[in-house]
Write an enzyme that holds these catalytic residues in place. Structure first.
Site, short mmCIF file in Angstrom:
data_model
loop_
_atom_site.label_atom_id
_atom_site.label_comp_id
_atom_site.label_asym_id
_atom_site.label_seq_id
_atom_site.Cartn_x
_atom_site.Cartn_y
_atom_site.Cartn_z
N GLY A 13 -15.32 -2.45 -14.44
CA GLY A 13 -15.52 -3.78 -14.98
C GLY A 13 -15.86 -4.84 -13.93
O GLY A 13 -16.78 -5.63 -14.12
N CYS A 72 -16.19 -1.02 12.97
CA CYS A 72 -15.14 -2.02 13.19
C CYS A 72 -14.68 -2.69 11.93
O CYS A 72 -13.57 -3.19 11.84
CB CYS A 72 -15.63 -3.07 14.17
SG CYS A 72 -15.60 -2.47 15.86
N GLY A 92 -12.94 2.14 -11.78
CA GLY A 92 -13.89 3.22 -11.56
C GLY A 92 -13.22 4.47 -11.04
O GLY A 92 -13.54 5.59 -11.47
#
Lengths: 416, 308
Positions: free
Chosen positions: A207, A341, A79
């Site tokens: 994907g 955290c 992406g």
């Protein structure tokens, strides 16, 4: 459908916006191309040509999932590559325009690229969102100028699952003749997309978010939109993305896209429909309602209805996200959190902060994202252990209500 | 996922001494001292209760309530184990390092959890004694990190106690610099200051060499800067330009503005701006520390001054 549950350790996987189980069918489809059929699709022999045909098939499958033409699809590695390629191509084709509009809640692939572009002299408008994570379209309209080269907006948010009204945004963008890039990583395979009736110029798919392996992705570029390669190389992908194709990955991605499209068709009454998105939505709703009603002091983050069917993000007050995650982990339940955290940074999620949520909610926010592989037994199990986990951590916590004297005093100090 | 030790996970899942100590649990010669640090905004908070024998100053019992991650809860639990049965003065000797060691180590990014334990202990003892434990730093010293409200004195103490050498470590230990990041420069200065003091106390061998990269702790003198830029131009820029028959000469350095005279083929080259930005700025940036002069370094070409 056969799901290789027995081979995986007993895990309840509710972190599908992070990554997904690779569909067994996709693995089967790719395996021969890792062993026997290792030919190069560019080669002028039958051995390579066979591979080339399979890639064509995969391209057609991805195109069908997005409602696009096969020639409008470029295979990528992920992406982030798609986002980088699309944004850089859009800017390169209009060197005189130096303004970009995006949102405060984008994925780092877009946000960090925009920050870098600012250093290179671009001006970037980061549109705000409201408490429910929604954009103000008037603000978008007002932000567009003759200098605006590109509007880049995600289709669905990875953390809250919120869906932006892409086509309404696109109409506004197109009134001004501006290029429109959409990060569709979380949306593809989860909600129907149809590029034929869309205003989108660039759409990015990853994907591994739709049951294909990691290292695969696709970029849709509308026919007629000027494009120049991000990865310069050979003639692969019709000169739009150099580098020998990730053949097994592309074949698996094609298979995964085919499966995703089948599951999207909710009208489908065959057995598969049991695992359609209606099915995923019903599991999600059961989980969400179960948690919100059985646990006090918690709230849904994001919009109730403008949302992906698989995602819920809930803020549990007075407890911290990482502590919840590690407690869930003990039961083999996988989720994620927007708390500081868990990220390694000291600031909680930029998405939830942009929504203006109070810190008491931010630090205790948990995202649960489902897939068609989840079962109602799993959801019942989560509903059984979750309240106990929150109870235990709240017993440990010095905070137990917004009215706690210490809390008020400390927030006062910190807001100064 | 964090690489927590088994001890951390054990104390997270099965913490010792959780809860509070109520005044009615105390006998006449005993008292409860409470120490509170952190906040819900910061993402972690600890409230420590100590039951102290007023006659002997012995800590008879310690309990905690913690809002925070696994390591914050484990650190709090460790702290209560460490202080039970010792006197308040002995307890003041406990450092955040002792807490981390008790946990068989903490990830660097989580060291601030052990620091929170130490601070809660000091706050509780201060309340017991009725006097601030470190008046000199908490009262006077200005805030360095406004995101997490960390004072200068606190940072300096932490650098000293834990032998910290980088701003990143300071962030890991006390969060300072972990928000907007605008105080990181100041933290670098504090590190340099503490380091400098140490050097005058016990002279150590210096690591400053003739290399073009200077240690980031000291600001460059103007002379150092100019000779560094000159060196980069001589060694890295001129050879590249020479390939195309061009040349360059350093003309003036004014703050972060570097003026150069382009010569040879460069003089009449239309892509001169690109040449400058890509070649000279990049090379200079590569060689200079990113957090210093390099980030806003501007290279400008000026016309050959001899012509005028």
């Amino acid at each position: 459908m056969s799901v290789p549950k027995s081979e995986t350790p007993s895990v309840i996987y509710l972190d599908n916006n992070a990554t997904t189980q690779v569909a067994e069918e996709a693995v089967e489809a790719m395996l021969p191309y890792l062993s026997q059929y290792y030919g190069n699709p560019s080669s002028m022999h039958t051995f390579g040509g066979r591979v080339s045909r399979k890639i064509k098939e995969a391209r057609a499958n991805i195109a069908a999932l997005l409602g696009a033409e096969p020639t409008e699809i470029i295979f990528t590695s992920c992406g982030s590559e798609g986002d980088n390629a699309a944004i850089q191509a859009a800017l390169a084709s209009q060197p005189d325009k130096r303004h970009i509009v995006t949102t405060q809640v984008e994925h780092p692939a877009v946000l960090n690229l925009c920050k870098r572009l600012e250093k290179d002299g671009y001006t970037v408008t980061y549109l705000a969102v409201n408490r429910k994570g929604q954009l103000n379209l008037n603000e978008l309209r007002a932000s567009l100028t003759d200098n605006t080269a590109l509007v880049s907006v995600m289709c669905a948010n990875n953390e809250t699952g919120n869906i932006f009204p892409i086509e309404r945004i696109g109409e506004i963008v197109k009134e001004r003749g501006i290029l429109f890039h959409v990060d569709g990583v979380q949306a593809a395979g989860k909600i129907p997309l149809n590029m034929k009736e869309s205003t989108v110029d660039f759409l990015v798919v990853s994907g591994h978010k739709l049951h294909a392996p990691k290292g695969t992705g696709a970029l849709y570029v509308r026919k007629g939109v000027r494009f120049r390669p991000f990865l310069v190389g050979g003639h692969q992908e019709r000169g739009r993305r150099g580098g020998t194709e990730n053949v097994p990955g592309i074949i698996a991605l094609g298979k995964a896209a085919e499966l995703a499209l089948e599951h999207l068709e909710e009208e489908n009454t065959r057995v598969r429909a049991l695992r359609s998105l209606t099915y995923v939505r019903s599991l999600r709703d059961r989980l969400e309602q179960g948690l919100l009603t059985s646990i006090p002091h918690c709230q849904l983050n994001g919009h109730q209805s403008w949302r992906l069917p698989n995602t819920t993000n809930i803020g549990f007050k007075y407890v911290e996200g990482e502590a919840i995650l590690l407690s869930l982990d003990r039961y083999g339940i996988c989720a994620s959190s927007g708390s500081a955290c868990t990220s390694g940074s000291l600031e909680p999620s930029h998405v939830l902060r942009a929504m203006g949520l109070p810190y008491s909610v931010l630090h205790g926010s948990i995202r649960l994202s489902l897939s068609r592989y989840n079962t109602s037994e799993e959801i019942e199990r989560v509903l059984e252990v979750f309240p106990k986990i929150i109870d235990r951590l709240r017993e440990l916590s010095p905070f137990n209500s917004d009215e706690a004297e210490w809390l008020k005093e400390q927030s006062l100090v910190n807001s100064q | 996922m964090w690489d927590y030790t088994d001890k951390v996970m054990d104390l997270f899942y099965n913490p010792h001494n959780m809860g509070k100590i109520l005044p009615n649990e105390c006998r006449e010669e005993e008292t409860v001292a409470v120490g509170e640090v952190g906040s819900i905004v910061c993402g972690d908070a600890l409230r420590l209760h100590l039951k102290i024998d007023k006659r002997t100053d012995e800590i008879l019992d310690a309990r905690f309530q913690t809002f925070g991650c696994a390591s914050a809860i484990a650190s709090s639990s460790a702290l209560t184990d460490l202080v039970r049965g010792i006197t308040v003065d002995e307890a003041l000797q406990i450092t955040n390092r002792n807490i981390a060691d008790y946990l068989e180590g903490l990830p660097q990014e989580k060291m601030h959890c052990s620091v929170m334990g130490k601070e809660a202990l000091e706050a509780a003892i201060a309340n017991y004694k009725g006097i601030p434990i470190r008046p000199e730093e908490e009262d006077d010293s200005p805030l360095v990190c406004t995101c997490f409200a960390v004072s200068r004195g606190k940072i300096v103490r932490l650098i000293r106690e834990n032998h910290l050498t980088s701003a990143e470590q300071v962030t890991n230990y006390i969060k300072a610099g972990g928000g907007c990041g605008s105080c990181l420069m100041e933290i670098d200065d504090l590190l340099a200051q503490v380091d400098g003091n140490k050097k005058t106390e016990t002279p150590r061998k210096t690591e400053l060499t003739a290399s073009a990269t200077f240690p980031s702790l000291h600001p460059l003198t103007n002379l150092q800067k100019i000779s560094l830029i000159q060196q980069v131009i001589e060694e890295e820029v001129r050879p590249i330009l020479a390939l195309d028959g061009g040349d360059v000469e350093l003309y003036e350095v004014d703050g972060n503005r570097v003026q150069v005279v382009l010569k040879g083929a460069c003089d009449s080259c239309p892509s001169v701006t690109t040449t400058l930005r890509l070649t000279i700025e990049d090379k200079l940036r590569d060689r200079l520390q990113p957090d210093r002069i390099a980030s806003d370094l501007v290279v400008e070409a000026i016309s050959n001054p001899i012509k005028h």
